[in-house]
Scaffold this motif. Structure first.
Motif, mmCIF file in Angstrom:
data_model
loop_
_atom_site.group_PDB
_atom_site.id
_atom_site.type_symbol
_atom_site.label_atom_id
_atom_site.label_comp_id
_atom_site.label_asym_id
_atom_site.label_seq_id
_atom_site.Cartn_x
_atom_site.Cartn_y
_atom_site.Cartn_z
ATOM 1 N N GLY A 1 0.819 -1.197 0.000
ATOM 2 C CA GLY A 1 0.000 0.000 0.000
ATOM 3 C C GLY A 1 0.857 1.254 0.000
ATOM 4 O O GLY A 1 1.894 1.306 0.656
ATOM 5 N N PHE A 2 0.424 2.257 -0.748
ATOM 6 C CA PHE A 2 1.149 3.519 -0.845
ATOM 7 C C PHE A 2 0.201 4.693 -0.598
ATOM 8 O O PHE A 2 -0.992 4.623 -0.907
ATOM 9 N N ALA A 3 0.759 5.765 -0.073
ATOM 10 C CA ALA A 3 0.060 7.040 -0.040
ATOM 11 C C ALA A 3 0.354 7.774 -1.349
ATOM 12 O O ALA A 3 1.189 7.342 -2.151
ATOM 13 N N VAL A 4 -0.321 8.880 -1.572
ATOM 14 C CA VAL A 4 -0.066 9.740 -2.739
ATOM 15 C C VAL A 4 0.253 11.125 -2.229
ATOM 16 O O VAL A 4 -0.513 11.706 -1.450
ATOM 17 N N VAL B 1 3.926 7.161 -12.519
ATOM 18 C CA VAL B 1 2.540 7.500 -12.840
ATOM 19 C C VAL B 1 2.080 8.685 -11.986
ATOM 20 O O VAL B 1 2.413 8.770 -10.798
ATOM 21 N N ASP B 2 1.335 9.586 -12.579
ATOM 22 C CA ASP B 2 0.750 10.711 -11.841
ATOM 23 C C ASP B 2 -0.616 10.269 -11.297
ATOM 24 O O ASP B 2 -1.566 10.081 -12.060
ATOM 25 N N PHE B 3 -0.710 10.122 -9.975
ATOM 26 C CA PHE B 3 -1.940 9.657 -9.331
ATOM 27 C C PHE B 3 -2.752 10.813 -8.744
ATOM 28 O O PHE B 3 -3.508 10.613 -7.778
ATOM 29 N N ALA C 1 -5.013 7.014 -2.176
ATOM 30 C CA ALA C 1 -4.016 5.996 -1.864
ATOM 31 C C ALA C 1 -4.036 4.948 -2.962
ATOM 32 O O ALA C 1 -4.992 4.857 -3.748
ATOM 33 N N VAL C 2 -2.975 4.142 -3.014
ATOM 34 C CA VAL C 2 -2.849 3.110 -4.039
ATOM 35 C C VAL C 2 -2.443 1.805 -3.374
ATOM 36 O O VAL C 2 -1.485 1.773 -2.596
ATOM 37 N N GLU C 3 -3.172 0.736 -3.671
ATOM 38 C CA GLU C 3 -2.801 -0.597 -3.207
ATOM 39 C C GLU C 3 -2.561 -1.475 -4.428
ATOM 40 O O GLU C 3 -3.257 -1.354 -5.438
ATOM 41 N N VAL C 4 -1.589 -2.363 -4.305
ATOM 42 C CA VAL C 4 -1.244 -3.243 -5.415
ATOM 43 C C VAL C 4 -1.210 -4.671 -4.898
ATOM 44 O O VAL C 4 -0.643 -4.948 -3.837
ATOM 45 N N ALA C 5 -1.819 -5.590 -5.648
ATOM 46 C CA ALA C 5 -1.824 -7.005 -5.295
ATOM 47 C C ALA C 5 -1.387 -7.825 -6.494
ATOM 48 O O ALA C 5 -1.879 -7.617 -7.610
ATOM 49 N N ALA C 6 -0.449 -8.745 -6.271
ATOM 50 C CA ALA C 6 0.012 -9.645 -7.327
ATOM 51 C C ALA C 6 -0.351 -11.063 -6.932
ATOM 52 O O ALA C 6 0.169 -11.596 -5.945
ATOM 53 N N PRO D 1 -1.253 -8.247 -12.144
ATOM 54 C CA PRO D 1 -1.488 -7.611 -10.848
ATOM 55 C C PRO D 1 -2.682 -6.663 -10.895
ATOM 56 O O PRO D 1 -3.066 -6.170 -11.958
ATOM 57 N N LEU D 2 -3.243 -6.403 -9.722
ATOM 58 C CA LEU D 2 -4.359 -5.476 -9.590
ATOM 59 C C LEU D 2 -3.879 -4.211 -8.884
ATOM 60 O O LEU D 2 -3.302 -4.283 -7.798
ATOM 61 N N VAL D 3 -4.127 -3.067 -9.506
ATOM 62 C CA VAL D 3 -3.845 -1.768 -8.896
ATOM 63 C C VAL D 3 -5.174 -1.191 -8.437
ATOM 64 O O VAL D 3 -6.078 -0.963 -9.247
ATOM 65 N N LEU D 4 -5.289 -0.967 -7.141
ATOM 66 C CA LEU D 4 -6.529 -0.495 -6.549
ATOM 67 C C LEU D 4 -6.358 0.959 -6.132
ATOM 68 O O LEU D 4 -5.505 1.289 -5.308
ATOM 69 N N LEU D 5 -7.152 1.834 -6.734
ATOM 70 C CA LEU D 5 -7.086 3.266 -6.465
ATOM 71 C C LEU D 5 -8.135 3.627 -5.419
ATOM 72 O O LEU D 5 -9.334 3.445 -5.651
ATOM 73 N N THR D 6 -7.701 4.110 -4.273
ATOM 74 C CA THR D 6 -8.633 4.538 -3.238
ATOM 75 C C THR D 6 -9.054 5.968 -3.513
ATOM 76 O O THR D 6 -8.212 6.862 -3.630
#
Length: 440
Positions: free
Chosen positions: A144-147, A184-186, A191-196, A203-208
């Motif tokens: 998980g990442f913040a932006v 990438v410019d978010f 927030a951004v979560e990534v699951a592989a 993989p799935l990129v989930l944009l909160t």
């Protein structure tokens, strides 16, 4: 970064939570990024005059321990962060220790928590995952990442609102790092979560996101992320919108395949699902015809393995509080008539159904399960509880609740499923004092 006080401290023993204990003028200070016996300079991060204890990061190692190594992730290295005048990113607070030392420290912490909170004296060893990489990197399948304000990925410091831009994530599996999300410019995303997943698919990129409608900017983000599925998730409404590809990843464990949707829970170490499934079956020894409950079952990882073992002559009650995870479990276990999937709070389901059980698998969230659930389990006739825990403190507390009900800790294994962090996973068998081992 605002200038904060610095102190020179001699570091004491490790403490649960990723710290070591030090003292200054009679006050306890919990210090991260240090080792017992070191003399270090620290920057205080929490130091109110009326606080029971303070917190600090080690920023200069004046007398290092022989167990100290170079941190594999510069952004998480507290000493390097000190020279930059920033905090280290969270999530790799044990990276300054050799992996064998990390496991020894974790074992000490587990033993201390067990003795203090449950009055159980037990020697603990922390097991490495059989196929762990020598450097302990590349294991996270969920990140998980913040932006930040510029729209780029960032991470927080420990217990901090400060954001540090990131351009790699060494703990993550190559499939995540290979997406190049740092470029990438978010903007417009919270927030951004990534699951592989381990199965077929990207993989799935989930944009909160927040708000009822997606902006055109957010909708167009998917075009800039080739090689990934992209979905938008609003945690307030619970809505999940597909932008590209699919909204789930596939996981494979043994002969079973699992669909895990959106933000749904799954073990984050690439090898954890198989390691834990094997440990659960080995500890529980389920037999055909038995009635077993899988509590806090998620998408059905342990439920599927239990169903295979007890067969159609047995029964598995699978209970999960999350509607989304329970929906996944229904898909994953479709066609298994001997599996009863129930969505709801564990304590409520057990209280209302009052099932008679031979054995229970218990895999609660970090906060543990609590006295009410323990009381319901011990009243269900089970002769064995297999408890999977990701927190030694809540586990030890729950062990004390089982002890109050006449149960005791039998076998215990602890796994290092989170290298370079203070976290660990345990698999324990508890039995009533008069019970014989199940299936043996």
């Amino acid at each position: 970064m605002t200038q904060t006080p610095e102190l020179e401290l001699t570091i004491g023993p490790p403490a649960h939570g990723g710290h070591c204990v030090a003292r200054h003028e009679g006050r306890v200070i919990f210090v991260r990024h240090a080792l017992p016996g070191e003399v270090v300079k620290v920057r205080l991060t929490e130091y109110d005059d009326d606080a029971r204890f303070w917190r600090a990061d080690a920023t200069d190692i004046l007398r290092p321990s022989g167990d100290r190594v170079n941190h594999p992730w510069p952004l998480a290295d507290a000493v390097l962060a000190g020279t930059r005048g920033t905090r280290p990113v969270g999530g790799a607070e044990f990276g300054h220790m050799d992996l064998a030392v990390q496991r020894r420290v974790k074992a000490d912490i587990f033993e201390e928590q067990l003795a203090r909170l449950s009055k159980v004296e037990r020697s603990v060893s922390v097991e490495a995952v059989p196929d762990e990489s020598p450097d302990g990197l590349g294991w996270r399948t969920r990140v998980g990442f913040a932006v930040d304000s510029s729209g780029h990925l960032a991470m927080h410091g420990h217990r901090s609102t400060e954001l540090v831009p990131v351009a790699d994530m060494p703990l993550a599996v190559p499939a995540i790092n290979g997406l190049g999300l740092w470029n990438v410019d978010f903007t417009g995303v919270d927030a951004v979560e990534v699951a592989a997943g381990s199965g077929e698919g990207e993989p799935l990129v989930l944009l909160t996101v927040s708000g009822d409608t997606l902006s055109r900017t957010v909708r167009s983000l998917a075009e800039g992320i080739p090689g990934a599925s992209v979905a938008a998730w609003n945690p307030e409404s619970g809505s999940l919108q597909r932008l590209q590809g699919r909204t789930w990843v596939q996981e494979i464990v043994g002969e079973n395949r699992f669909r895990v949707t959106g933000e749904g829970f799954w073990q984050i170490h690439r090898s954890a699902p198989q390691v834990l499934t094997d440990a659960v079956l080995d500890g529980l020894q389920p037999e055909p015809g038995q009635r077993v409950a899988d509590l806090y079952a998620g998408a059905g990882l342990f439920t599927a393995a239990l169903a295979d073992r007890v067969g159609e002559s047995g029964m598995v009650l699978s209970v999960e509080g999350s509607p989304a995870a329970s929906k996944d479990a229904r898909r994953n276990l479709h066609g298994r008539a001997h599996v009863d999937i129930v969505q709801g709070k564990v304590e409520k389901v057990l209280r209302e159904r009052r099932p008679h059980l031979d054995a229970v698998v218990l895999d609660p969230p970090r906060a543990g399960t609590g006295r009410e659930v323990v009381r319901a389990i011990t009243g269900a006739g089970a002769k064995c509880v297999l408890y999977v825990s990701c927190d030694p403190a809540s586990f030890a507390r729950d062990v004390s609740y089982f002890a109050d009900a006449g149960w005791s800790l039998d076998t215990l294994r602890v796994f290092d499923l989170y290298p370079h962090t203070h976290h660990m996973e345990s698999v324990a068998v508890l039995r009533p004092h008069t019970a014989a081992p199940v299936g043996r």
